[in-house]
Design a protein around this motif. Structure first.
Motif, PDB file in Angstrom:
ATOM      1  N   ILE A 265     -39.771 -18.636   8.294  1.00  0.00           N
ATOM      2  CA  ILE A 265     -40.878 -17.848   8.848  1.00  0.00           C
ATOM      3  C   ILE A 265     -41.813 -18.731   9.661  1.00  0.00           C
ATOM      4  CG2 ILE A 265     -42.981 -16.582   8.233  1.00  0.00           C
ATOM      5  CD1 ILE A 265     -41.410 -15.265   5.984  1.00  0.00           C
ATOM      6  N   ILE A 266     -42.071 -19.936   9.158  1.00  0.00           N
ATOM      7  CA  ILE A 266     -42.981 -20.854   9.845  1.00  0.00           C
ATOM      8  C   ILE A 266     -42.522 -21.158  11.264  1.00  0.00           C
ATOM      9  CG2 ILE A 266     -43.793 -23.253   9.838  1.00  0.00           C
ATOM     10  CD1 ILE A 266     -44.105 -23.031   6.815  1.00  0.00           C
ATOM     11  N   GLU A 267     -41.234 -21.078  11.507  1.00  0.00           N
ATOM     12  CA  GLU A 267     -40.705 -21.351  12.843  1.00  0.00           C
ATOM     13  C   GLU A 267     -40.941 -20.198  13.821  1.00  0.00           C
ATOM     14  OE1 GLU A 267     -39.525 -24.264  13.809  1.00  0.00           O
ATOM     15  OE2 GLU A 267     -39.991 -24.995  11.767  1.00  0.00           O
ATOM     16  N   HIS A 268     -41.550 -19.107  13.348  1.00  0.00           N
ATOM     17  CA  HIS A 268     -41.745 -17.928  14.208  1.00  0.00           C
ATOM     18  C   HIS A 268     -43.167 -17.390  14.132  1.00  0.00           C
ATOM     19  CE1 HIS A 268     -37.540 -17.476  15.406  1.00  0.00           C
ATOM     20  NE2 HIS A 268     -37.249 -17.919  14.193  1.00  0.00           N
ATOM     21  N   PRO A 269     -44.142 -18.175  14.575  1.00  0.00           N
ATOM     22  CA  PRO A 269     -45.527 -17.679  14.568  1.00  0.00           C
ATOM     23  C   PRO A 269     -45.736 -16.476  15.489  1.00  0.00           C
ATOM     24  CG  PRO A 269     -45.344 -19.721  15.821  1.00  0.00           C
ATOM     25  CD  PRO A 269     -44.050 -19.540  15.123  1.00  0.00           C
ATOM     26  N   GLU A 270     -44.861 -16.320  16.489  1.00  0.00           N
ATOM     27  CA  GLU A 270     -45.024 -15.220  17.435  1.00  0.00           C
ATOM     28  C   GLU A 270     -44.868 -13.847  16.777  1.00  0.00           C
ATOM     29  OE1 GLU A 270     -40.603 -15.910  17.245  1.00  0.00           O
ATOM     30  OE2 GLU A 270     -42.411 -17.158  17.255  1.00  0.00           O
TER      31      GLU A 270
ATOM     32  N   PHE B  96     -46.349 -12.989  14.068  1.00  0.00           N
ATOM     33  CA  PHE B  96     -47.587 -12.707  13.327  1.00  0.00           C
ATOM     34  C   PHE B  96     -48.792 -13.028  14.208  1.00  0.00           C
ATOM     35  CE2 PHE B  96     -44.189 -13.879  10.489  1.00  0.00           C
ATOM     36  CZ  PHE B  96     -44.258 -12.953   9.461  1.00  0.00           C
ATOM     37  N   PRO B  97     -48.936 -12.382  15.363  1.00  0.00           N
ATOM     38  CA  PRO B  97     -49.963 -12.771  16.331  1.00  0.00           C
ATOM     39  C   PRO B  97     -51.378 -12.731  15.761  1.00  0.00           C
ATOM     40  CG  PRO B  97     -49.033 -10.616  16.871  1.00  0.00           C
ATOM     41  CD  PRO B  97     -48.165 -11.198  15.809  1.00  0.00           C
ATOM     42  N   TYR B  98     -52.113 -13.800  16.027  1.00  0.00           N
ATOM     43  CA  TYR B  98     -53.510 -13.924  15.612  1.00  0.00           C
ATOM     44  C   TYR B  98     -54.371 -13.102  16.555  1.00  0.00           C
ATOM     45  CZ  TYR B  98     -57.966 -16.303  14.581  1.00  0.00           C
ATOM     46  OH  TYR B  98     -59.263 -16.596  14.238  1.00  0.00           O
TER      47      TYR B  98
ATOM     48  N   THR C 197     -51.313 -16.098  21.231  1.00  0.00           N
ATOM     49  CA  THR C 197     -50.295 -17.129  21.428  1.00  0.00           C
ATOM     50  C   THR C 197     -50.040 -17.902  20.137  1.00  0.00           C
ATOM     51  OG1 THR C 197     -51.865 -18.885  22.076  1.00  0.00           O
ATOM     52  CG2 THR C 197     -51.045 -17.401  23.815  1.00  0.00           C
ATOM     53  N   LYS C 198     -50.838 -17.649  19.121  1.00  0.00           N
ATOM     54  CA  LYS C 198     -50.706 -18.328  17.838  1.00  0.00           C
ATOM     55  C   LYS C 198     -50.413 -17.315  16.732  1.00  0.00           C
ATOM     56  CE  LYS C 198     -53.848 -22.082  19.127  1.00  0.00           C
ATOM     57  NZ  LYS C 198     -52.745 -23.081  19.222  1.00  0.00           N
ATOM     58  N   GLY C 199     -49.842 -17.820  15.638  1.00  0.00           N
ATOM     59  CA  GLY C 199     -49.571 -16.977  14.491  1.00  0.00           C
ATOM     60  C   GLY C 199     -50.697 -17.041  13.482  1.00  0.00           C
TER      61      GLY C 199
ATOM     62  N   TRP D 289     -49.676 -22.165  14.282  1.00  0.00           N
ATOM     63  CA  TRP D 289     -50.335 -21.263  13.344  1.00  0.00           C
ATOM     64  C   TRP D 289     -51.838 -21.536  13.245  1.00  0.00           C
ATOM     65  CZ3 TRP D 289     -47.844 -17.328  10.703  1.00  0.00           C
ATOM     66  CH2 TRP D 289     -46.443 -17.330  10.776  1.00  0.00           C
ATOM     67  N   VAL D 290     -52.583 -20.490  12.874  1.00  0.00           N
ATOM     68  CA  VAL D 290     -53.995 -20.600  12.544  1.00  0.00           C
ATOM     69  C   VAL D 290     -54.165 -20.230  11.080  1.00  0.00           C
ATOM     70  CG1 VAL D 290     -56.314 -19.708  12.969  1.00  0.00           C
ATOM     71  CG2 VAL D 290     -54.724 -20.038  14.878  1.00  0.00           C
TER      72      VAL D 290
END
Length: 335
Positions: A136-141, A143-145, A150-152, A181-182
């Motif tokens: 999951i960590i490899e796909h921040p896109e 979970f858009p912030y 542009t960040k998860g 990620w944020v």
């Protein structure tokens, strides 16, 4: 809580009652009613079953993890702590057990409990290949912030909670900032719960910290995500992950610390409990049933006693195997 029982005045009734009391050898007992919903429910169910099924005279005593354990260890009261979270008590609990002051009646009275990182059911269904934290960590896109798409967004713990430290350090250990990620601070318990509700109701993805058993997990069908990383040991967790980031220079990747919950009894109850102790050593709550009951309590503003009746009436398939057939009939007759 006091479940009143009809008293028969016939000679045969008195003899039968005396015989039942001798058989259970239970007498007067006290049960800790901890100050969270699942523990209130467990205490109320145990009280009803022990009173109506085993002829115990039960008193519920308000409690909390540290104060209840200390009282049991030092004063021998209450007799039973149905849901004692032992992670923060390991040293003192081990000493009390070694000295014979308290005993474990059952390790793991609820299945599937614990802390960790969770995602909603719809995410699992849509992305079955992303079945570990590392993937999951490899796909921040995904979970858009909201403030920078542009960040998860990883939803951590509110400031002041002890889990904020562990989440902050786990975020660092997995190098999540560098991966896009944020680490979002929800601000409060309401903010954390609200972020889950908003995401699930909008069919949006959500990734963050939570724990079970809770009504939120049951209502919104969140599932824990396993770690590929192995447990890196208690020294890494207590000596770094659980500390302020300034005191944790090099957090190591690790799975979440295992949550340990036990039903604990005093030595006096262990010696006198008889069949009542056998019951406490047998009853295991399925996690999904517990979470569903917490949803019921939350939505109906139900007390532990209210929920106990609901559970006993609606889930006989769960609790009847915890007791013998004759005890089950006594309990059903008392509902």
């Amino acid at each position: 809580m006091n479940f009143n029982k009809l008293v028969t005045t016939s000679v045969f009734g008195l003899i039968a009652s005396a015989g039942a009391a001798m058989a259970s050898d239970c007498g007067s007992i006290s049960i800790a009613e901890m100050n969270w919903a699942s523990a209130e429910l467990m205490a109320s169910v145990d009280a009803f079953i022990l009173e109506e099924g085993y002829d115990c005279d039960v008193e519920l005593v308000p409690g909390a993890t540290q104060t209840t354990f200390t009282s049991m260890s030092e004063k021998g009261r209450p007799d039973i702590a149905p849901e004692l979270w032992v992670n923060g008590l390991k040293v003192v609990l081990a000493a009390a057990k070694e000295e014979g002051r308290v005993h474990t009646a059952l390790a793991g009275p609820i299945t599937g409990l614990g802390e960790g990182w969770w995602v909603p059911k719809h995410f699992i269904e849509e992305h079955p290949e992303l079945n570990t934290v590392e993937k999951i960590i490899e796909h921040p896109e995904l979970f858009p912030y909201v403030e920078d798409e542009t960040k998860g967004a990883f939803m951590g713990c509110p400031s002041g909670w002890s889990c904020q430290l562990s989440n902050d350090n786990m975020f660092r250990a997995f190098d999540m900032e560098a991966k896009g990620w944020v680490n979002v601070n929800p601000g409060s318990a309401a903010g954390l719960d609200g972020s889950i509700a908003k995401a699930v109701e909008r069919d949006e993805n959500w990734f963050g910290y939570y724990w079970s058993p809770t009504a939120i997990i049951g209502k919104y069908e969140l599932f824990p995500v396993p770690f590929e990383a192995e447990w890196a040991g208690i020294d890494n967790w207590e000596g770094c992950i659980g500390l302020a980031p300034d005191d944790c220079a090099d957090p190591q990747k690790t799975s979440w610390i295992p949550s340990e919950v036990e039903t604990v009894v005093t030595n006096d109850f262990k010696e006198k409990g008889g069949e009542a102790l056998d019951y406490l050593s047998t009853r295991i709550w399925p996690g999904e049933v517990m979470n569903a009951m917490l949803v019921y309590m939350n939505e109906n503003q139900a007390t532990g006693e209210d929920a106990a009746f609901e559970f006993l009436e609606a889930h006989s398939d769960i609790w009847m195997p915890w007791v013998s057939a004759d005890v089950a009939e006594k309990i059903k007759s008392a509902l």
